[in-house]
Design a protein around this motif. Structure first.
Motif, PDB file in Angstrom:
ATOM      1  N   THR A 174       0.653  -1.207  -0.157  1.00  0.00           N
ATOM      2  CA  THR A 174      -0.074   0.040   0.110  1.00  0.00           C
ATOM      3  C   THR A 174       0.685   1.016  -0.063  1.00  0.00           C
ATOM      4  O   THR A 174       0.492   2.225  -0.975  1.00  0.00           O
ATOM      5  CB  THR A 174      -1.032   0.095   1.070  1.00  0.00           C
ATOM      6  OG1 THR A 174      -1.538  -1.225   1.387  1.00  0.00           O
ATOM      7  CG2 THR A 174      -1.964   1.183   1.234  1.00  0.00           C
ATOM      8  N   ASP A 175       1.930   1.409   0.751  1.00  0.00           N
ATOM      9  CA  ASP A 175       2.959   2.292   0.887  1.00  0.00           C
ATOM     10  C   ASP A 175       3.734   2.584  -0.391  1.00  0.00           C
ATOM     11  O   ASP A 175       3.774   3.618  -0.994  1.00  0.00           O
ATOM     12  CB  ASP A 175       3.942   2.007   1.878  1.00  0.00           C
ATOM     13  CG  ASP A 175       4.740   3.435   2.085  1.00  0.00           C
ATOM     14  OD1 ASP A 175       4.127   4.398   2.423  1.00  0.00           O
ATOM     15  OD2 ASP A 175       6.044   3.158   2.248  1.00  0.00           O
ATOM     16  N   LYS A 176       3.766   1.598  -1.139  1.00  0.00           N
ATOM     17  CA  LYS A 176       4.510   1.729  -2.397  1.00  0.00           C
ATOM     18  C   LYS A 176       3.622   2.333  -3.485  1.00  0.00           C
ATOM     19  O   LYS A 176       3.733   3.343  -4.165  1.00  0.00           O
ATOM     20  CB  LYS A 176       4.932   0.346  -3.007  1.00  0.00           C
ATOM     21  CG  LYS A 176       6.097  -0.147  -2.216  1.00  0.00           C
ATOM     22  CD  LYS A 176       6.593  -1.380  -2.791  1.00  0.00           C
ATOM     23  CE  LYS A 176       8.006  -1.927  -2.045  1.00  0.00           C
ATOM     24  NZ  LYS A 176       8.340  -3.439  -2.574  1.00  0.00           N
ATOM     25  N   ILE A 177       2.152   1.696  -3.414  1.00  0.00           N
ATOM     26  CA  ILE A 177       1.157   2.397  -4.428  1.00  0.00           C
ATOM     27  C   ILE A 177       1.024   3.847  -4.242  1.00  0.00           C
ATOM     28  O   ILE A 177       0.857   4.518  -5.031  1.00  0.00           O
ATOM     29  CB  ILE A 177      -0.114   1.329  -4.385  1.00  0.00           C
ATOM     30  CG1 ILE A 177       0.468  -0.034  -4.742  1.00  0.00           C
ATOM     31  CG2 ILE A 177      -1.147   2.069  -5.126  1.00  0.00           C
ATOM     32  CD1 ILE A 177      -0.947  -1.028  -4.490  1.00  0.00           C
ATOM     33  N   MET A 178       0.807   4.226  -2.752  1.00  0.00           N
ATOM     34  CA  MET A 178       0.325   5.529  -2.487  1.00  0.00           C
ATOM     35  C   MET A 178       1.752   6.577  -2.998  1.00  0.00           C
ATOM     36  O   MET A 178       1.337   7.458  -3.523  1.00  0.00           O
ATOM     37  CB  MET A 178       0.392   5.581  -1.133  1.00  0.00           C
ATOM     38  CG  MET A 178      -1.064   4.900  -0.428  1.00  0.00           C
ATOM     39  SD  MET A 178      -1.156   5.186   1.215  1.00  0.00           S
ATOM     40  CE  MET A 178      -1.255   7.155   1.327  1.00  0.00           C
ATOM     41  N   LYS A 179       2.911   6.124  -2.911  1.00  0.00           N
ATOM     42  CA  LYS A 179       4.078   6.765  -3.602  1.00  0.00           C
ATOM     43  C   LYS A 179       3.933   7.216  -4.663  1.00  0.00           C
ATOM     44  O   LYS A 179       4.165   8.054  -5.488  1.00  0.00           O
ATOM     45  CB  LYS A 179       5.365   6.372  -2.845  1.00  0.00           C
ATOM     46  CG  LYS A 179       5.544   6.353  -1.270  1.00  0.00           C
ATOM     47  CD  LYS A 179       6.765   5.900  -0.779  1.00  0.00           C
ATOM     48  CE  LYS A 179       6.999   6.074   0.591  1.00  0.00           C
ATOM     49  NZ  LYS A 179       8.331   5.566   1.153  1.00  0.00           N
ATOM     50  N   ALA A 180       3.766   5.688  -5.508  1.00  0.00           N
ATOM     51  CA  ALA A 180       3.788   5.819  -6.937  1.00  0.00           C
ATOM     52  C   ALA A 180       2.581   6.891  -7.527  1.00  0.00           C
ATOM     53  O   ALA A 180       2.845   7.643  -8.455  1.00  0.00           O
ATOM     54  CB  ALA A 180       3.477   4.462  -7.553  1.00  0.00           C
ATOM     55  N   GLN A 181       1.450   6.889  -6.792  1.00  0.00           N
ATOM     56  CA  GLN A 181       0.240   7.673  -7.439  1.00  0.00           C
ATOM     57  C   GLN A 181       0.496   9.304  -6.916  1.00  0.00           C
ATOM     58  O   GLN A 181       0.298  10.165  -7.643  1.00  0.00           O
ATOM     59  CB  GLN A 181      -0.858   7.181  -6.552  1.00  0.00           C
ATOM     60  CG  GLN A 181      -1.556   5.897  -7.282  1.00  0.00           C
ATOM     61  CD  GLN A 181      -2.685   5.550  -6.954  1.00  0.00           C
ATOM     62  OE1 GLN A 181      -3.538   6.320  -6.163  1.00  0.00           O
ATOM     63  NE2 GLN A 181      -3.467   4.158  -7.189  1.00  0.00           N
ATOM     64  N   MET A 182       1.274   9.341  -5.694  1.00  0.00           N
ATOM     65  CA  MET A 182       1.777  10.642  -5.437  1.00  0.00           C
ATOM     66  C   MET A 182       2.481  11.366  -6.291  1.00  0.00           C
ATOM     67  O   MET A 182       2.641  12.586  -6.592  1.00  0.00           O
ATOM     68  CB  MET A 182       2.001  10.729  -3.800  1.00  0.00           C
ATOM     69  CG  MET A 182       1.033  10.660  -2.832  1.00  0.00           C
ATOM     70  SD  MET A 182       1.631  10.261  -1.413  1.00  0.00           S
ATOM     71  CE  MET A 182       2.363  11.836  -0.946  1.00  0.00           C
ATOM     72  N   ALA A 183       3.513  10.348  -6.791  1.00  0.00           N
ATOM     73  CA  ALA A 183       4.516  10.873  -7.690  1.00  0.00           C
ATOM     74  C   ALA A 183       3.996  11.587  -9.140  1.00  0.00           C
ATOM     75  O   ALA A 183       4.418  12.173  -9.855  1.00  0.00           O
ATOM     76  CB  ALA A 183       5.559   9.897  -8.057  1.00  0.00           C
ATOM     77  N   ARG A 184       2.688  10.725  -9.242  1.00  0.00           N
ATOM     78  CA  ARG A 184       1.842  11.246 -10.488  1.00  0.00           C
ATOM     79  C   ARG A 184       0.687  12.475 -10.243  1.00  0.00           C
ATOM     80  O   ARG A 184       0.041  12.469 -11.065  1.00  0.00           O
ATOM     81  CB  ARG A 184       1.049   9.981 -11.002  1.00  0.00           C
ATOM     82  CG  ARG A 184       2.212   9.103 -11.518  1.00  0.00           C
ATOM     83  CD  ARG A 184       1.438   7.688 -12.074  1.00  0.00           C
ATOM     84  NE  ARG A 184       2.314   6.577 -12.711  1.00  0.00           N
ATOM     85  CZ  ARG A 184       3.219   5.992 -11.934  1.00  0.00           C
ATOM     86  NH1 ARG A 184       3.362   6.114 -10.760  1.00  0.00           N
ATOM     87  NH2 ARG A 184       4.048   5.187 -12.723  1.00  0.00           N
TER      88      ARG A 184
END
Length: 266
Positions: A174-184
Motif C-alpha cells: 500500500t505504501d508503494k502504491i501511494m508513493k507511486a500515485q503521489m508521484a503522478r
C-alpha cells in the motif's frame, strides 16, 4: 499511518516473554481480553493497568513502538466514544439541540476508549513477542483436542499464520502504491473526510489485484511442494512446557481470579 500498524509484526528482544511457550501467550492474551471487560471500579482498573504495564516492561518492547498501533484506530475509537457519549441515558450534563450528554455517557465513553486501547496493546504485545511460526504451532497444539470432532485445526492455524504474515506485506505494498500515485500528482491528505475517503478508491483496485496475485502465487507454491495439510507432519522444534511457563499460568489464573472476586465484592 500505515507504518504505525504493529499487529502482525515481530519485535525481537530476547526477553522472558519472548522465551515463553506460544500457548502460554495465547492463553495470557485471552485472559487479559476477558479481564479488560470484567474489571469493575477504580481498583480493578488499577490492577489491569499495572498488569499490562508490568508485562510491557518485562517484554522489553519500547512503549513508543507499541503505542504507534493506536493511531490506526483513532477514528474507530472516536466514533465509539461519541456513540456512548450521546446515546447513553442518564443524568443530563449538557444538551446540544436534540443531543444530550449525560454523566453516565461520559463515564461509558471513557471506559470504552480505555478498553479499546488496552485491547490493541494486549493483542499487539502477543504478536510483537511471538513469531508467526511459533503462533501457528501454539494455536495448532492448543486446539488439537478439537480435531477429534473433525475440526480442521491445522488449516485454521495455517490461515491465521498466513493472514498475520500478509499484514506487513500489504502495508508495504500500500505504501508503494501511494508513493507511486503521489508521484503522478495524486493527493491523499487534502479536503475533508469524504474527499479523503474518495481519494483512497483508486488505491484499493491495485491493492486488491496485488493481494490476489500474491495469494495465487502462494497457492501455486504450496501445490508445487505437494502440501496436503498437517496429517503425519512432524515439527522441527516441538513445543514443550518449561518451569517458566507453568509459573506464568499460575500468575495468569491468580490475576483473573482476583479481578473476578473484586467484581463480585465491589
Amino acid at each position: 499511518m500505515l507504518r504505525d500498524i504493529t499487529i502482525g509484526q515481530y519485535y525481537p528482544t530476547g526477553s522472558v516473554i519472548h522465551r515463553m511457550d506460544p500457548r502460554v501467550k495465547l492463553f495470557g492474551t485471552l485472559v487479559f481480553l476477558i479481564s479488560v471487560f470484567a474489571y469493575k471500579g477504580i481498583i480493578g482498573f488499577a490492577i489491569v493497568t499495572l498488569f499490562l504495564a508490568a508485562v510491557i516492561g518485562i517484554s522489553k518492547v519500547p512503549f513508543r513502538y507499541m503505542i504507534k498501533g493506536l493511531k490506526a484506530i483513532m477514528i474507530l475509537m472516536l466514533i465509539t466514544a461519541l456513540f456512548n457519549l450521546f446515546l447513553t441515558p442518564g443524568e443530563v450534563l449538557l444538551q446540544i439541540w436534540k443531543l444530550k450528554i449525560t454523566k453516565e455517557g461520559v463515564l461509558s465513553a471513557i471506559r470504552m476508549a480505555i478498553r479499546l486501547t488496552y485491547l490493541i496493546l494486549g493483542t499487539s504485545l502477543m504478536t510483537l513477542t511471538t513469531t508467526p511460526n511459533q503462533l501457528t504451532d501454539g494455536l495448532e497444539k492448543a486446539l488439537r483436542p478439537l480435531a477429534k470432532i473433525h475440526v480442521p485445526v491445522h488449516e485454521i492455524a495455517m490461515m491465521m499464520s498466513i493472514a498475520l504474515r500478509f499484514i506487513p506485506i500489504l502495508i508495504e505494498e500500500t505504501d508503494k502504491i501511494m508513493k507511486a500515485q503521489m508521484a503522478r500528482g495524486a493527493s491523499f491528505d487534502e479536503g475533508n473526510i469524504i474527499k479523503k475517503a474518495k481519494s483512497l478508491i483508486p488505491l484499493l483496485v491495485p491493492l486488491f489485484v496485488s493481494a490476489f496475485r500474491r495469494a495465487n502465487d502462494l497457492a501455486m507454491a504450496m501445490e508445487a511442494r505437494c502440501y496436503c495439510g498437517g496429517d503425519g507432519r512432524t515439527k522441527m522444534k516441538p513445543l514443550r512446557y518449561q518451569s517458566l511457563d507453568y509459573m506464568a499460568y499460575m500468575i495468569l489464573i491468580l490475576y483473573l481470579a482476583l479481578l473476578l472476586v473484586l467484581r463480585v465484592v465491589l
